[in-house]
Scaffold this motif. Structure first.
Motif, PDB file in Angstrom:
ATOM      1  N   ARG A 157     -15.635  -2.133  -1.282  1.00  0.00           N
ATOM      2  CA  ARG A 157     -16.133  -1.657   0.015  1.00  0.00           C
ATOM      3  C   ARG A 157     -15.524  -0.284   0.284  1.00  0.00           C
ATOM      4  O   ARG A 157     -14.494  -0.164   0.940  1.00  0.00           O
ATOM      5  CB  ARG A 157     -15.721  -2.621   1.147  1.00  0.00           C
ATOM      6  CG  ARG A 157     -16.353  -3.987   1.077  1.00  0.00           C
ATOM      7  CD  ARG A 157     -16.121  -4.765   2.362  1.00  0.00           C
ATOM      8  NE  ARG A 157     -14.733  -5.068   2.622  1.00  0.00           N
ATOM      9  CZ  ARG A 157     -14.163  -6.247   2.424  1.00  0.00           C
ATOM     10  NH1 ARG A 157     -14.864  -7.258   1.979  1.00  0.00           N
ATOM     11  NH2 ARG A 157     -12.888  -6.432   2.706  1.00  0.00           N
ATOM     12  N   PHE A 160     -18.500   1.022   3.076  1.00  0.00           N
ATOM     13  CA  PHE A 160     -17.464   0.703   4.058  1.00  0.00           C
ATOM     14  C   PHE A 160     -17.901   1.177   5.446  1.00  0.00           C
ATOM     15  O   PHE A 160     -17.812   0.444   6.425  1.00  0.00           O
ATOM     16  CB  PHE A 160     -16.146   1.381   3.662  1.00  0.00           C
ATOM     17  CG  PHE A 160     -15.109   1.317   4.731  1.00  0.00           C
ATOM     18  CD1 PHE A 160     -14.359   0.173   4.925  1.00  0.00           C
ATOM     19  CD2 PHE A 160     -14.889   2.400   5.574  1.00  0.00           C
ATOM     20  CE1 PHE A 160     -13.416   0.108   5.936  1.00  0.00           C
ATOM     21  CE2 PHE A 160     -13.947   2.347   6.582  1.00  0.00           C
ATOM     22  CZ  PHE A 160     -13.212   1.194   6.765  1.00  0.00           C
ATOM     23  N   CYS A 218     -13.643  -9.154   8.301  1.00  0.00           N
ATOM     24  CA  CYS A 218     -12.737  -9.105   7.146  1.00  0.00           C
ATOM     25  C   CYS A 218     -11.328  -8.726   7.596  1.00  0.00           C
ATOM     26  O   CYS A 218     -10.340  -9.365   7.226  1.00  0.00           O
ATOM     27  CB  CYS A 218     -13.217  -8.060   6.131  1.00  0.00           C
ATOM     28  SG  CYS A 218     -14.867  -8.358   5.507  1.00  0.00           S
ATOM     29  N   CYS A 219     -11.248  -7.662   8.402  1.00  0.00           N
ATOM     30  CA  CYS A 219      -9.928  -7.118   8.775  1.00  0.00           C
ATOM     31  C   CYS A 219      -9.036  -8.155   9.446  1.00  0.00           C
ATOM     32  O   CYS A 219      -7.849  -8.258   9.133  1.00  0.00           O
ATOM     33  CB  CYS A 219     -10.069  -5.945   9.742  1.00  0.00           C
ATOM     34  SG  CYS A 219     -10.964  -4.553   9.086  1.00  0.00           S
ATOM     35  N   ALA A 260      -7.866  -5.016   1.099  1.00  0.00           N
ATOM     36  CA  ALA A 260      -9.019  -5.705   0.508  1.00  0.00           C
ATOM     37  C   ALA A 260     -10.205  -4.804   0.178  1.00  0.00           C
ATOM     38  O   ALA A 260     -10.855  -4.987  -0.849  1.00  0.00           O
ATOM     39  CB  ALA A 260      -9.471  -6.820   1.446  1.00  0.00           C
ATOM     40  N   CYS A 261     -10.510  -3.837   1.041  1.00  0.00           N
ATOM     41  CA  CYS A 261     -11.801  -3.152   0.922  1.00  0.00           C
ATOM     42  C   CYS A 261     -12.032  -2.503  -0.435  1.00  0.00           C
ATOM     43  O   CYS A 261     -13.040  -2.747  -1.081  1.00  0.00           O
ATOM     44  CB  CYS A 261     -11.971  -2.138   2.041  1.00  0.00           C
ATOM     45  SG  CYS A 261     -12.546  -2.953   3.534  1.00  0.00           S
ATOM     46  N   ARG A 282       0.860  -1.187   0.000  1.00  0.00           N
ATOM     47  CA  ARG A 282       0.000   0.000   0.000  1.00  0.00           C
ATOM     48  C   ARG A 282       0.895   1.235   0.000  1.00  0.00           C
ATOM     49  O   ARG A 282       1.740   1.389   0.885  1.00  0.00           O
ATOM     50  CB  ARG A 282      -0.846  -0.034   1.280  1.00  0.00           C
ATOM     51  CG  ARG A 282      -1.732   1.157   1.533  1.00  0.00           C
ATOM     52  CD  ARG A 282      -2.336   1.072   2.944  1.00  0.00           C
ATOM     53  NE  ARG A 282      -3.332   0.025   3.089  1.00  0.00           N
ATOM     54  CZ  ARG A 282      -4.620   0.216   3.353  1.00  0.00           C
ATOM     55  NH1 ARG A 282      -5.079   1.434   3.511  1.00  0.00           N
ATOM     56  NH2 ARG A 282      -5.450  -0.781   3.494  1.00  0.00           N
ATOM     57  N   ASN A 337      -7.861 -11.018   7.120  1.00  0.00           N
ATOM     58  CA  ASN A 337      -7.029 -10.407   6.071  1.00  0.00           C
ATOM     59  C   ASN A 337      -5.665  -9.986   6.619  1.00  0.00           C
ATOM     60  O   ASN A 337      -4.638 -10.093   5.939  1.00  0.00           O
ATOM     61  CB  ASN A 337      -7.728  -9.183   5.474  1.00  0.00           C
ATOM     62  CG  ASN A 337      -8.861  -9.573   4.540  1.00  0.00           C
ATOM     63  OD1 ASN A 337      -8.925 -10.714   4.082  1.00  0.00           O
ATOM     64  ND2 ASN A 337      -9.753  -8.652   4.255  1.00  0.00           N
ATOM     65  N   CYS A 372      -3.122  -5.476   4.535  1.00  0.00           N
ATOM     66  CA  CYS A 372      -4.407  -5.654   3.857  1.00  0.00           C
ATOM     67  C   CYS A 372      -4.783  -4.432   3.005  1.00  0.00           C
ATOM     68  O   CYS A 372      -4.591  -3.293   3.404  1.00  0.00           O
ATOM     69  CB  CYS A 372      -5.482  -5.894   4.911  1.00  0.00           C
ATOM     70  SG  CYS A 372      -7.119  -6.044   4.203  1.00  0.00           S
TER      71      CYS A 372
HETATM   72 FE1  SF4 Z   1      -8.718  -2.010   5.877  1.00  0.00          FE
HETATM   73 FE2  SF4 Z   1     -10.017  -3.988   7.127  1.00  0.00          FE
HETATM   74 FE3  SF4 Z   1     -10.765  -3.245   4.725  1.00  0.00          FE
HETATM   75 FE4  SF4 Z   1      -8.481  -4.534   5.048  1.00  0.00          FE
HETATM   76  S1  SF4 Z   1     -10.526  -5.375   5.425  1.00  0.00           S
HETATM   77  S2  SF4 Z   1      -8.775  -2.735   3.764  1.00  0.00           S
HETATM   78  S3  SF4 Z   1      -7.800  -3.701   7.008  1.00  0.00           S
HETATM   79  S4  SF4 Z   1     -10.831  -2.003   6.588  1.00  0.00           S
END
Ligand code: SF4
Ligand code: SF4
Length: 472
Positions: A394, A399, A411-412, A388-389, A136, A415, A386
């Protein structure tokens, strides 16, 4: 007049409202009953108004301060657990037409090395970042419409996303460039950026105008309304920030909360992140000029109250802060940090000589990414790579609603473990790897949903056997 939904900067960041908030907060400085009432309200995790938050920021009572810290920690655990998201800045160009008094990139500074990376040079920088383990990035440029037009930024984003080196990949590019037009924000959105980041520096109009005497950035309204244009262009993840030390911190603290309230009221979604940098020494800049610097103690309190006031907004701290301050702030609510950062153009590939210095500020935490990851693991955190969102769509209010319902943790958490596993396999030192494997084994047991746990275990086993990029 103050109007939270107005599209006019001086109405949603209204000076009268900030002054009366500061007065109200000062009058209630010793009103411990009111502070307790506010803390009770805050414990519902729905955030606080800028007025209530300003009262808590005045607190000097030790007992209440401990309650503020305990609640900040509780909220952090509830929404973010012990996960810390990692990122790195990537400076593309330090040509700048603005005259900001606190930044060495100001156009009058003739003894800083000016550089702009070519696409080939960007590729080398990104490979160096991938080889550290980063996934990132936040790209940064000075403002120079001729040398650094939007087309250059778009091309650079495409280059960055396109580089696949060994198992590395940059999966989220956040963008920190000057305030621009709706049309340009649309282009950034189409390029697949993560968060659009723009620091306000200070919300105090007069101070802002004094610190930005020339260049396009001198227009307070255009700068302050930038997030409105970004949101109108469809960018729903925006990152706000102020540079503490430029102005009275209490004023900017209230200002940033009013900005968050405005975005929520006008567009249905507050900022994705808030950054809290403090002024640092840099070439041609004397930090003593800015006599509003925050002590470490006040800074700690400010971050804790911010955590309570905006529970769903990530709080970012950079390598401007040293290891000790970072360690304290992690307990007070910070959820995202940079690691192994270089704040110069081309700094990940080439070591800077003093003559070739092109850094925006002096880094205070000079540890490598592996050292930072190792430290996080030793202090009970899960370093997370991570992204992912936004890749799962998301973003924005989608979100936020997952965040507000507390579901995002499903998820967090897995991930974080999966991306940490990737890091351990591909980049970690033996000691970091050993610590990380233990943390993953322990944390997997804590996933309560049996389906999620078994899938996470399966994905982690796959990562061990060379597969990459799993996500919930
Ligand atoms: Fe951020 Fe959680 Fe989404 Fe991953 S899953 S991008 S850590 S909010
Ligand atoms: Fe340029 Fe940004 Fe530095 Fe101002 S703060 S001089 S706009 S790079």
């Amino acid at each position: 007049m103050y109007d939270v939904k107005s599209k006019n900067a001086v109405e949603f960041i209204n000076d009268d409202e900030i002054q009366s908030t500061l007065k109200y907060a000062a009058e209630n400085k010793n009103n411990l009953n009111l502070m307790r009432e506010i803390l009770k309200k805050a414990s519902e995790c729905k955030g606080l108004s800028h007025r209530d938050a300003a009262v808590l920021l005045e607190c000097e009572d030790k007992e209440i301060l401990e309650e503020i810290y305990a609640l900040a920690d509780e909220i952090k655990q509830k929404f973010y657990g012990n996960r810390i998201v990692m990122f790195a800045p990537l400076y593309l160009s330090n040509y700048c037409v603005n005259g900001c008094l606190y930044c060495p990139y100001h156009y009058k500074n003739k003894h800083i090395a000016r550089k702009q990376l070519s696409q080939e040079e960007i590729e080398k920088e990104v490979i160096a970042l991938q080889d550290m383990g980063h996934k990132r990035l936040a790209i940064e440029t000075g403002e120079d419409p001729e040398r650094c037009p939007i087309e250059y930024v778009l091309e650079s984003i495409k280059t960055i996303y396109g580089i696949k080196h060994k198992n590395g990949a940059i999966r989220r590019v956040n963008v920190n460039i000057a305030a621009t037009t709706i049309e340009n924000y649309k282009k950034l959105k189409e390029a697949g950026i993560g968060t659009y980041i723009l620091f306000q520096e200070t919300y105090h109009k007069e101070t802002y105008e004094r610190l930005h005497p020339t260049g396009p950035k001198s227009n307070y309204a255009y700068h302050t309304e930038a997030m409105d244009r970004a949101m109108q262009a469809g960018i729903d993840d925006v990152g706000c920030g102020v540079l503490f030390g430029l102005n009275l911190y209490k004023y900017d603290f209230v200002g940033i909360l009013m900005h968050a309230e405005h975005l929520e009221a006008a567009y249905g979604c507050g900022p994705h992140t808030i950054s809290v940098p403090r002024v640092r020494p840099a070439d041609d800049i004397d930090p003593n000029e800015f006599d509003n610097s925050l002590s470490d103690e006040l800074f700690e309190k400010l971050v804790a109250v911010l955590r309570i006031a905006v529970p769903y907004t990530g709080i970012i701290i950079s390598t401007r802060e040293n290891k000790n301050v970072r360690e304290i702030l992690l307990k007070r609510g910070v959820s995202q940090i940079s690691g192994g950062s270089r704040t110069s153009v081309g700094g990940y590939v080439e070591k800077e000589t003093p003559e070739e210095n092109s850094a925006q500020f002096d880094v205070n935490d000079t540890r490598t990414l592996d050292e930072v990851v190792n430290w996080l693991l030793s202090t009970g955190h899960i370093p997370s790579f991570c992204t992912a969102c936004y890749r799962e769509g998301r973003t924005g209010d989608r979100f936020m609603s997952l965040c507000k319902s507390g579901q995002i943790v499903n998820c967090c958490h897995p991930n974080a473990l999966m991306t940490l596993k990737e890091y351990l396999e591909d980049y970690a030192s033996p000691d970091t790897r050993e610590k990380g494997e233990k943390v993953i084994a322990e944390e997997l047991k804590k996933i309560t949903n049996p389906k999620v746990r078994s899938l996470a275990e399966e994905y982690i086993e796959n990562i061990k056997h060379g597969k990459r990029d799993f996500r919930f």
